[in-house]
Design a protein around this motif. Structure first.
Motif, PDB file in Angstrom:
ATOM      1  N   GLU A 124       0.927  -1.287  -0.079  1.00  0.00           N
ATOM      2  CA  GLU A 124       0.091  -0.101   0.139  1.00  0.00           C
ATOM      3  C   GLU A 124       1.047   1.362   0.059  1.00  0.00           C
ATOM      4  N   GLU A 125       2.020   1.008   0.768  1.00  0.00           N
ATOM      5  CA  GLU A 125       3.039   2.463   0.840  1.00  0.00           C
ATOM      6  C   GLU A 125       3.504   2.844  -0.507  1.00  0.00           C
ATOM      7  N   ASN A 126       3.606   1.912  -1.583  1.00  0.00           N
ATOM      8  CA  ASN A 126       4.185   2.086  -2.753  1.00  0.00           C
ATOM      9  C   ASN A 126       3.686   3.285  -3.456  1.00  0.00           C
ATOM     10  N   GLU A 127       2.347   3.291  -3.438  1.00  0.00           N
ATOM     11  CA  GLU A 127       1.376   4.129  -4.141  1.00  0.00           C
ATOM     12  C   GLU A 127       1.904   5.620  -3.888  1.00  0.00           C
ATOM     13  N   LYS A 128       2.375   5.865  -2.611  1.00  0.00           N
ATOM     14  CA  LYS A 128       2.614   7.192  -2.138  1.00  0.00           C
ATOM     15  C   LYS A 128       3.809   7.795  -2.398  1.00  0.00           C
ATOM     16  N   LYS A 129       4.855   7.094  -3.348  1.00  0.00           N
ATOM     17  CA  LYS A 129       5.976   7.656  -3.759  1.00  0.00           C
ATOM     18  C   LYS A 129       6.078   7.270  -5.361  1.00  0.00           C
ATOM     19  N   GLU A 130       7.019   7.870  -5.765  1.00  0.00           N
ATOM     20  CA  GLU A 130       7.293   7.583  -7.180  1.00  0.00           C
ATOM     21  C   GLU A 130       8.618   7.109  -7.266  1.00  0.00           C
ATOM     22  N   LYS A 131       9.048   5.992  -7.777  1.00  0.00           N
ATOM     23  CA  LYS A 131      10.465   5.412  -7.595  1.00  0.00           C
ATOM     24  C   LYS A 131      10.914   4.909  -9.124  1.00  0.00           C
ATOM     25  N   SER A 132      11.951   5.237  -9.639  1.00  0.00           N
ATOM     26  CA  SER A 132      12.375   4.726 -10.730  1.00  0.00           C
ATOM     27  C   SER A 132      13.191   3.587 -10.704  1.00  0.00           C
ATOM     28  N   ILE A 133      13.679   2.610 -11.771  1.00  0.00           N
ATOM     29  CA  ILE A 133      14.200   1.588 -11.506  1.00  0.00           C
ATOM     30  C   ILE A 133      15.663   1.510 -11.816  1.00  0.00           C
ATOM     31  N   GLY A 154       9.598  -1.775  -4.190  1.00  0.00           N
ATOM     32  CA  GLY A 154       9.252  -0.423  -3.870  1.00  0.00           C
ATOM     33  C   GLY A 154       8.565   0.709  -5.036  1.00  0.00           C
ATOM     34  N   LEU A 155       8.124  -0.268  -6.218  1.00  0.00           N
ATOM     35  CA  LEU A 155       7.708   0.478  -7.386  1.00  0.00           C
ATOM     36  C   LEU A 155       6.185   0.557  -7.046  1.00  0.00           C
ATOM     37  N   ASN A 156       5.494   1.447  -7.598  1.00  0.00           N
ATOM     38  CA  ASN A 156       4.055   1.650  -7.520  1.00  0.00           C
ATOM     39  C   ASN A 156       3.526   0.809  -8.472  1.00  0.00           C
ATOM     40  N   LYS A 157       2.273   0.582  -8.617  1.00  0.00           N
ATOM     41  CA  LYS A 157       1.661  -0.532  -9.707  1.00  0.00           C
ATOM     42  C   LYS A 157       1.821  -0.097 -11.021  1.00  0.00           C
ATOM     43  N   LYS A 158       1.668   1.111 -11.192  1.00  0.00           N
ATOM     44  CA  LYS A 158       1.799   1.587 -12.830  1.00  0.00           C
ATOM     45  C   LYS A 158       3.104   1.249 -13.232  1.00  0.00           C
ATOM     46  N   THR A 159       4.190   1.765 -12.521  1.00  0.00           N
ATOM     47  CA  THR A 159       5.655   1.519 -12.924  1.00  0.00           C
ATOM     48  C   THR A 159       6.049   0.135 -13.118  1.00  0.00           C
ATOM     49  N   ALA A 160       5.494  -0.719 -11.985  1.00  0.00           N
ATOM     50  CA  ALA A 160       5.731  -2.110 -11.878  1.00  0.00           C
ATOM     51  C   ALA A 160       5.243  -2.809 -13.127  1.00  0.00           C
ATOM     52  N   ALA A 161       4.052  -2.668 -13.315  1.00  0.00           N
ATOM     53  CA  ALA A 161       3.151  -3.143 -14.651  1.00  0.00           C
ATOM     54  C   ALA A 161       3.926  -2.672 -16.075  1.00  0.00           C
ATOM     55  N   GLU A 162       4.387  -1.476 -16.112  1.00  0.00           N
ATOM     56  CA  GLU A 162       5.059  -1.045 -17.417  1.00  0.00           C
ATOM     57  C   GLU A 162       6.316  -1.881 -17.494  1.00  0.00           C
ATOM     58  N   PHE A 163       7.264  -1.661 -16.486  1.00  0.00           N
ATOM     59  CA  PHE A 163       8.219  -2.486 -16.587  1.00  0.00           C
ATOM     60  C   PHE A 163       8.088  -4.007 -17.121  1.00  0.00           C
ATOM     61  N   SER A 164       7.032  -4.403 -16.387  1.00  0.00           N
ATOM     62  CA  SER A 164       6.603  -6.329 -16.937  1.00  0.00           C
ATOM     63  C   SER A 164       6.281  -5.971 -18.399  1.00  0.00           C
ATOM     64  N   PHE A 165       5.889  -5.155 -18.962  1.00  0.00           N
ATOM     65  CA  PHE A 165       5.355  -5.178 -20.237  1.00  0.00           C
ATOM     66  C   PHE A 165       6.815  -5.120 -21.110  1.00  0.00           C
ATOM     67  N   PHE A 166       7.843  -4.201 -20.715  1.00  0.00           N
ATOM     68  CA  PHE A 166       9.020  -3.866 -21.501  1.00  0.00           C
ATOM     69  C   PHE A 166       9.678  -5.297 -21.290  1.00  0.00           C
ATOM     70  N   LEU A 167       9.835  -5.840 -20.228  1.00  0.00           N
ATOM     71  CA  LEU A 167      10.532  -6.993 -19.974  1.00  0.00           C
ATOM     72  C   LEU A 167      10.031  -8.300 -20.871  1.00  0.00           C
ATOM     73  N   ALA A 168       8.798  -8.118 -21.176  1.00  0.00           N
ATOM     74  CA  ALA A 168       7.898  -9.351 -21.994  1.00  0.00           C
ATOM     75  C   ALA A 168       8.651  -9.021 -23.283  1.00  0.00           C
ATOM     76  N   VAL A 169       9.347  -8.164 -24.173  1.00  0.00           N
ATOM     77  CA  VAL A 169       9.698  -8.133 -25.290  1.00  0.00           C
ATOM     78  C   VAL A 169      10.788  -9.038 -25.742  1.00  0.00           C
ATOM     79  N   PRO A 170      11.829  -8.972 -24.804  1.00  0.00           N
ATOM     80  CA  PRO A 170      12.949  -9.831 -25.070  1.00  0.00           C
ATOM     81  C   PRO A 170      12.711 -11.167 -24.703  1.00  0.00           C
ATOM     82  N   THR A 171      11.973 -11.432 -23.452  1.00  0.00           N
ATOM     83  CA  THR A 171      11.469 -12.533 -22.928  1.00  0.00           C
ATOM     84  C   THR A 171      10.804 -13.553 -24.080  1.00  0.00           C
TER      85      THR A 171
END
Length: 263
Positions: free
Chosen positions: A122-131, A165-182
């Protein structure tokens, strides 16, 4: 396989590949109910149409793919764990991929986790964190868990992102990006194995592959856009209930004697 079958499977692929619900579980049900699950071309087709889904990510996020080299370095280090471990344990993984019961149990287990995941992070949504690079490789190790059929590559990598520590949006988007090479690597490997077995296909099979990839591309575009919006507003709980229901359905079908096959 007929054109109708190809379209149905492509819709399933486009809808489920990037959602944390296990595309494998849906492909098992879809192909088995249509009576084509044991066909070698079907098994290759369900992987080959991932190419259309990959293109949807590139089209939606094309600006990200034309930024810094560092973006690709992060994807590479995140991809490495699955590539290396997948190569070392390929035989064992192939054995697991024949177990429909494992798919069902993993769906249910992942569903239970999703019932509580919003509260845990829940606390992840209160902050913006880059990878950074260390976070990327840790997420990559979560992707290894998805080698268990039914876990869902998307589910594993999104949870991996949340754990960093990523929020849901950032975590989901990186999941999409990682799907490309995988997924690109998985597609190439599956097609290599298909042709290495001595199988061939003609114009009708090529037509099915083209239709399948186009449909998967269009449906995945819509699914990704809708998923990000839904996830940020409603969280994971509904996916948890859905996974549990799907897993139970698979177990009922399996233990009722319905012939199910991993695609």
């Amino acid at each position: 396989m007929e054109i109708f079958h190809a379209i149905i499977l492509a819709i399933i692929e486009g809808l489920t590949e990037f959602l944390p619900v296990s595309s494998t579980g849906h492909m098992i049900i879809g192909s088995s109910l249509m009576g084509i699950a044991s066909d070698p071309f079907t098994k290759m087709f369900t992987v080959a149409i991932q190419f259309g889904a990959i293109l949807s990510v590139i089209v939606l996020y094309w600006k990200r793919f034309f930024q810094t080299i560092d973006f690709y370095v992060k994807l590479f280090v995140a991809f490495l764990p699955a590539a290396i471990i997948g190569y070392w344990f390929n035989g064992y993984i192939d054995q697991l991929l024949e177990r429909v019961d494992i798919v069902a149990y993993m769906l249910i287990a992942g569903g239970v986790i999703f019932l509580f995941i919003d509260k845990i992070f829940e606390e992840n949504e209160k902050k913006e964190k880059s990878i950074n690079h260390f976070m990327a490789i840790r997420i990559g190790f979560f992707q290894v868990i998805a080698m268990l059929p039914g876990v869902s590559r998307s589910a594993a990598t999104i949870i991996g992102g949340l754990s960093q520590g990523l929020n849901k949006k950032t975590a989901a988007e990186f999941s999409f990006f990682l799907a490309v090479p995988t997924m690109f690597a998985a597609t190439l490997y599956k097609m290599y194995k298909y042709f290495d077995s001595g199988a061939t296909f003609g114009s009708s099979e090529i037509t099915l592959l083209v239709i399948g990839n186009v449909v998967a591309f269009v449906v995945a575009l819509l699914a990704i856009r809708s998923f990000i919006s839904f996830l940020t507003k409603h969280g994971f709980k509904v996916f948890g209930y859905y996974r549990i229901i799907l897993g139970v359905i698979l177990l009922i079908l399996l233990y009722s004697g319905v012939e199910l096959s991993i695609v």
